[in-house]
Design an enzyme around this catalytic site. Sequence first.
Site, mmCIF file in Angstrom:
data_model
loop_
_atom_site.group_PDB
_atom_site.id
_atom_site.type_symbol
_atom_site.label_atom_id
_atom_site.label_comp_id
_atom_site.label_asym_id
_atom_site.label_seq_id
_atom_site.Cartn_x
_atom_site.Cartn_y
_atom_site.Cartn_z
ATOM 1 N N LYS A 39 0.598 -0.820 -0.050
ATOM 2 C CA LYS A 39 0.205 0.067 -0.038
ATOM 3 C C LYS A 39 0.623 1.323 0.143
ATOM 4 O O LYS A 39 1.741 0.980 1.037
ATOM 5 C CB LYS A 39 -1.050 -0.276 0.714
ATOM 6 C CG LYS A 39 -0.202 0.324 2.193
ATOM 7 C CD LYS A 39 -1.264 -0.824 3.541
ATOM 8 C CE LYS A 39 -0.202 -0.129 5.083
ATOM 9 N NZ LYS A 39 -1.429 -1.221 5.793
ATOM 10 N N TYR A 270 14.364 31.031 6.553
ATOM 11 C CA TYR A 270 12.991 31.397 7.087
ATOM 12 C C TYR A 270 13.178 32.107 8.924
ATOM 13 O O TYR A 270 13.548 31.079 9.229
ATOM 14 C CB TYR A 270 11.454 31.165 6.523
ATOM 15 C CG TYR A 270 11.646 31.273 5.343
ATOM 16 C CD1 TYR A 270 11.203 32.685 5.132
ATOM 17 C CD2 TYR A 270 11.272 29.773 4.992
ATOM 18 C CE1 TYR A 270 10.830 31.727 3.538
ATOM 19 C CE2 TYR A 270 11.400 30.193 3.295
ATOM 20 C CZ TYR A 270 10.853 31.115 2.662
ATOM 21 O OH TYR A 270 10.450 31.039 1.262
HETATM 22 C C1 LIG Z 1 -0.745 -1.679 7.310
HETATM 23 C C2 LIG Z 1 -1.328 -3.204 7.077
HETATM 24 C C3 LIG Z 1 -0.230 -4.612 7.213
HETATM 25 C C4 LIG Z 1 1.123 -4.638 7.145
HETATM 26 O O1 LIG Z 1 1.176 -4.156 8.228
HETATM 27 P P1 LIG Z 1 2.997 -3.676 8.365
HETATM 28 O O2 LIG Z 1 2.808 -3.367 10.188
HETATM 29 O O3 LIG Z 1 3.713 -2.676 7.619
HETATM 30 O O4 LIG Z 1 3.552 -5.310 7.914
HETATM 31 C C5 LIG Z 1 -1.128 -5.762 7.372
HETATM 32 N N1 LIG Z 1 -2.414 -6.054 7.321
HETATM 33 C C6 LIG Z 1 -3.322 -4.223 7.372
HETATM 34 C C7 LIG Z 1 -4.450 -5.566 7.884
HETATM 35 C C8 LIG Z 1 -2.775 -3.368 7.574
HETATM 36 O O5 LIG Z 1 -3.605 -2.543 7.199
#
Ligand SMILES: *Cc1c(COP(=O)(O)O)cnc(C)c1O
Length: 386
Positions: A39, A270
Amino acid sequence: MVTAIHRPTWLSVDLDAATHNLQAIRRWTKAKKVYAVLKANGYGLGAVQLAQAFETTAAADAFVVSNLDEALELRQAGIVRPIWVLGAWGYEDLDLFIKNKIVITVPSLDWLQHLPILSGQLMLSLAIDTGMTRIGFDQADQIAAAKQLIDQNPQLSLFSVYTHFATADESGEQSQHYFDMQLQRWHDLVDRQGFDPDLFSMANSATCIWHAGDPRISFAAIRPGQLISGVNVSNGDLPMPRDLQLEKVLGLYTELADVRFVKKGQALSYGATQTMPQDGYVGTMPFGYNDGWLRRMQGSSVLINQKKMPILGRITMDQTMVLLDQKYPLGTRVTLIGKDGPEEITLESVAAYSHTIVDEIQTTLAPRIKRIYTGDLAEVIGANNG
Ligand SMILES: *Cc1c(COP(=O)(O)O)cnc(C)c1O
């Protein structure tokens, strides 16, 4: 949105190291299936390039993203393994899920009961809410009703039954308790429902690293995300196990775009918040808070010529100044994350300086920073040709 391909500021991503990390975590957890969580554009590293590397090497059995557009991006890049969208989704785009064989998440019984007539086969993942209180089933009778609906409808098939832990990356007693409570709820809700245990998916990165071997947890299918970068995802709270040898995947670099002599007492940037401590040289670097190097990084260090040198004055949108120990030629390499001789700035240290988690630093690195892929796999998949 345009990527600054002509600017000498770049994020290097080692695809061999990322693939090694995924293979290492498969061995570590003895998982049957590895679902690589990509993601947020593969946590900022490039979802397409990571997915191609993992599909070519069979390091991943499926891919997990947060929304439909991220899934379609992978399909359009030629990814053929299953892709699963984690977020709750309405009914408007069901045809796209079906046509592109994308797994949709079932957030509730209500959602399932009101599904419209389908144009084909729809793959589902059942979210079980054991304590995140985000999406998913939290009543055993509703899970039973959902299972019955799915079993009776030949257009529906189950890809996964899963849950997500809220505190797997923390050491404190309260966190342990919460983790145990979630596990107990999982077993109360899911045991005796008659699901195929190969569908179970419970482990994010932290659960994979620090809870492997716990007989109460199913490692049938794991869902590691941030771990792919090879960093400590507990932000220093838990030590990395010695035998789990992960490799660093990303480096962030720029070059000196300007070098000038500045007199002691002269203010910079700044707000004129800092002044030159002595006569000397200041370097100007072509990156700023619009690259994700946020203003809270003021006063942190970068590496030049194998030495740490401090950022001086406020970080501006596109340019940031560094106090140099001598005059350097234009184009001198600057390391923001990575090694330079004996010195190293880690993603973990940047997160600690910013009082946040590694995930936030990494996913905030802006799309305008060009990504350069390294490792043999970069060549194999032509990762730098796009
Ligand atoms: C983001 C997510 C993961 C992966 O999480 P990590 O801590 O980056 O390994 C797995 N399952 C779900 C439902 C998530 O939202």
